[in-house]
Scaffold this motif. Structure first.
Motif, short mmCIF file in Angstrom:
data_model
loop_
_atom_site.label_atom_id
_atom_site.label_comp_id
_atom_site.label_asym_id
_atom_site.label_seq_id
_atom_site.Cartn_x
_atom_site.Cartn_y
_atom_site.Cartn_z
N GLY A 165 11.84 31.29 -47.04
CA GLY A 165 12.30 32.67 -47.08
C GLY A 165 12.31 33.38 -45.75
O GLY A 165 12.56 34.59 -45.69
N ARG A 166 12.04 32.69 -44.64
CA ARG A 166 12.06 33.33 -43.33
C ARG A 166 13.48 33.47 -42.82
O ARG A 166 14.35 32.68 -43.15
CB ARG A 166 11.24 32.53 -42.32
N ALA A 167 13.70 34.47 -41.97
CA ALA A 167 14.99 34.65 -41.32
C ALA A 167 14.91 34.09 -39.91
O ALA A 167 13.98 34.40 -39.16
CB ALA A 167 15.37 36.13 -41.28
N ALA A 168 15.86 33.24 -39.56
CA ALA A 168 15.86 32.65 -38.22
C ALA A 168 16.41 33.66 -37.21
O ALA A 168 17.10 34.62 -37.57
CB ALA A 168 16.71 31.38 -38.21
N GLY A 169 16.09 33.42 -35.95
CA GLY A 169 16.58 34.26 -34.87
C GLY A 169 17.42 33.47 -33.88
O GLY A 169 17.54 32.24 -33.98
N GLN A 170 17.96 34.16 -32.92
CA GLN A 170 18.82 33.51 -31.93
C GLN A 170 18.06 32.46 -31.13
O GLN A 170 18.58 31.38 -30.85
CB GLN A 170 19.40 34.56 -30.99
N SER A 171 16.80 32.76 -30.77
CA SER A 171 16.02 31.82 -29.96
C SER A 171 15.81 30.50 -30.69
O SER A 171 15.85 29.42 -30.08
CB SER A 171 14.68 32.44 -29.57
N ALA A 172 15.59 30.57 -32.00
CA ALA A 172 15.39 29.34 -32.78
C ALA A 172 16.66 28.50 -32.78
O ALA A 172 16.60 27.27 -32.64
CB ALA A 172 14.98 29.69 -34.21
N TYR A 173 17.80 29.16 -32.91
CA TYR A 173 19.05 28.40 -32.91
C TYR A 173 19.32 27.78 -31.55
O TYR A 173 19.72 26.61 -31.46
CB TYR A 173 20.22 29.30 -33.30
N LEU A 174 19.10 28.52 -30.49
CA LEU A 174 19.35 27.99 -29.15
C LEU A 174 18.45 26.80 -28.85
O LEU A 174 18.87 25.85 -28.18
CB LEU A 174 19.15 29.09 -28.10
N ALA A 175 17.21 26.85 -29.35
CA ALA A 175 16.30 25.72 -29.14
C ALA A 175 16.83 24.47 -29.84
O ALA A 175 16.78 23.36 -29.29
CB ALA A 175 14.90 26.07 -29.66
N LEU A 176 17.35 24.62 -31.07
CA LEU A 176 17.91 23.47 -31.78
C LEU A 176 19.18 22.96 -31.12
O LEU A 176 19.43 21.75 -31.07
CB LEU A 176 18.18 23.83 -33.24
N ARG A 177 19.99 23.87 -30.60
CA ARG A 177 21.22 23.43 -29.93
C ARG A 177 20.89 22.63 -28.67
O ARG A 177 21.53 21.61 -28.38
CB ARG A 177 22.09 24.64 -29.58
N THR A 178 19.87 23.08 -27.93
CA THR A 178 19.45 22.33 -26.74
C THR A 178 18.91 20.96 -27.12
O THR A 178 19.23 19.94 -26.48
CB THR A 178 18.38 23.12 -25.97
N LEU A 179 18.11 20.92 -28.19
CA LEU A 179 17.57 19.64 -28.65
C LEU A 179 18.70 18.71 -29.08
O LEU A 179 18.68 17.50 -28.77
CB LEU A 179 16.61 19.88 -29.82
N ASP A 180 19.69 19.24 -29.76
CA ASP A 180 20.83 18.42 -30.19
C ASP A 180 21.54 17.80 -28.99
O ASP A 180 21.87 16.60 -28.99
CB ASP A 180 21.80 19.31 -30.99
N THR A 181 21.73 18.59 -27.94
CA THR A 181 22.40 18.09 -26.74
C THR A 181 21.58 17.00 -26.06
O THR A 181 22.11 15.96 -25.65
CB THR A 181 22.66 19.24 -25.76
N GLU A 182 20.28 17.22 -25.96
CA GLU A 182 19.42 16.24 -25.30
C GLU A 182 19.31 14.95 -26.10
O GLU A 182 19.29 13.85 -25.54
CB GLU A 182 18.04 16.85 -25.07
N LEU A 183 19.23 15.07 -27.43
CA LEU A 183 19.15 13.87 -28.26
C LEU A 183 20.44 13.06 -28.16
O LEU A 183 20.41 11.82 -28.22
CB LEU A 183 18.90 14.26 -29.72
N ASP A 184 21.55 13.74 -28.01
CA ASP A 184 22.82 13.04 -27.91
C ASP A 184 22.89 12.17 -26.64
O ASP A 184 23.63 11.19 -26.60
CB ASP A 184 23.97 14.05 -27.91
N GLU A 185 22.10 12.53 -25.65
CA GLU A 185 22.09 11.79 -24.38
C GLU A 185 20.86 10.89 -24.24
O GLU A 185 20.77 10.13 -23.27
CB GLU A 185 22.13 12.77 -23.21
N ALA A 186 19.92 10.99 -25.18
CA ALA A 186 18.66 10.24 -25.06
C ALA A 186 18.88 8.78 -25.40
O ALA A 186 19.68 8.43 -26.26
CB ALA A 186 17.61 10.85 -25.98
N LYS A 187 18.13 7.94 -24.72
CA LYS A 187 18.17 6.50 -24.99
C LYS A 187 17.03 6.15 -25.93
O LYS A 187 15.87 6.52 -25.68
CB LYS A 187 18.06 5.70 -23.69
N PRO A 188 17.32 5.47 -27.02
CA PRO A 188 16.27 5.14 -28.00
C PRO A 188 15.34 4.07 -27.50
O PRO A 188 15.67 3.27 -26.62
CB PRO A 188 17.07 4.67 -29.21
N LEU A 189 14.15 4.04 -28.07
CA LEU A 189 13.20 2.96 -27.81
C LEU A 189 13.61 1.78 -28.67
O LEU A 189 13.70 1.89 -29.89
CB LEU A 189 11.79 3.43 -28.17
#
Length: 230
Positions: free
Chosen positions: A196-220
């Motif tokens: 029931g929590r409302a997300a904010g802009q900072s939460a979304y930007l953090a996930l967008r950054t993580l998405d970009t980094e994961l797309d470039e990350a090399k798996p173990l």
């Protein structure tokens, strides 16, 4: 003797005039009650609801009076305490959201049942929500984009019914450098989706950054995982 007889008669007359006429108390009270019970005397009486409300507000007033007497500083101190309690409750609600989280079940899947979509489609939906400042929906779609992207890269096996927590745990094993942020992203998804929590802009930007980094990350690689386990 005439004089004596006359005196006696006078005393009797005077005595009879001095004795008040008394009505017996019980019949008088009954007569008064009968008279007062007539409808004409009760036309403006409060009805049952009004009497109940009056009793309730009298009780509330008594409670506040007792609290004011017990609180330091009297009524002013009671107002200060009430404001502090209200402020604390608002702060907790703002931080934790509406407390109606229900136990998780197998139906709490990450993806909705409206058919599979690609990571690119989830990202586009997330950006559309973000442009409209619908941060809760944007966070949800970005988390789905992250997991779908990992499935498309064969870092996660496509599995219907997978939860965000499960996806984060599985992805963290092949991308250990991002494991902590993946768990945080999953918690954010759960909080806005089920808590029931409302997300904010900072939460979304953090996930967008993580998405970009994961797309470039090399798996173990699996061999490295086995070596680390050994």
């Amino acid at each position: 003797m005439p004089g004596a007889g006359g005196a006696t008669t006078a005393r009797q007359v005077i005595g009879a005039g001095d004795i008040p006429v008394d009505t017996p108390r019980v019949p008088a009270r009954e007569a008064a009650e009968t008279e007062l019970s007539k409808p004409m005397y009760h036309e403006n009486d409060p009805n049952v609801l009004e009497r109940a409300l009056n009793d309730f507000w009298d009780w509330v007033g008594g409670v506040f009076d007792a609290a004011a007497n017990a609180a330091p500083g009297g009524p002013v101190g009671l107002v200060v305490v009430a404001l502090l309690v209200t402020g604390l409750a608002v702060a907790l609600w703002w931080r934790l959201g509406t407390p109606h989280r229900s136990p998780r079940t197998a139906a709490d899947a990450l993806f909705e049942s409206d058919g599979p979509r690609s990571a690119a489609q989830h990202r586009a939906a997330a950006e559309a929500h973000a442009a409209a400042r619908r941060w809760t929906e944007a966070v949800q779609e970005r988390m789905r984009a992250i997991v779908r992207s990992l499935e498309e890269r064969a870092l996660l096996d496509p599995r219907p019914g997978r939860t965000a927590d499960e996806a984060a745990a599985e992805a963290g094993r092949v991308l250990p450098d991002h494991a902590t942020r993946l768990r945080s992203a999953a918690r954010e998804f759960d909080d806005v989706t089920y808590g029931g929590r409302a997300a904010g802009q900072s939460a979304y930007l953090a996930l967008r950054t993580l998405d970009t980094e994961l797309d470039e990350a090399k798996p173990l690689l699996s061999g490295a995982l086995q070596g680390a386990a050994g």
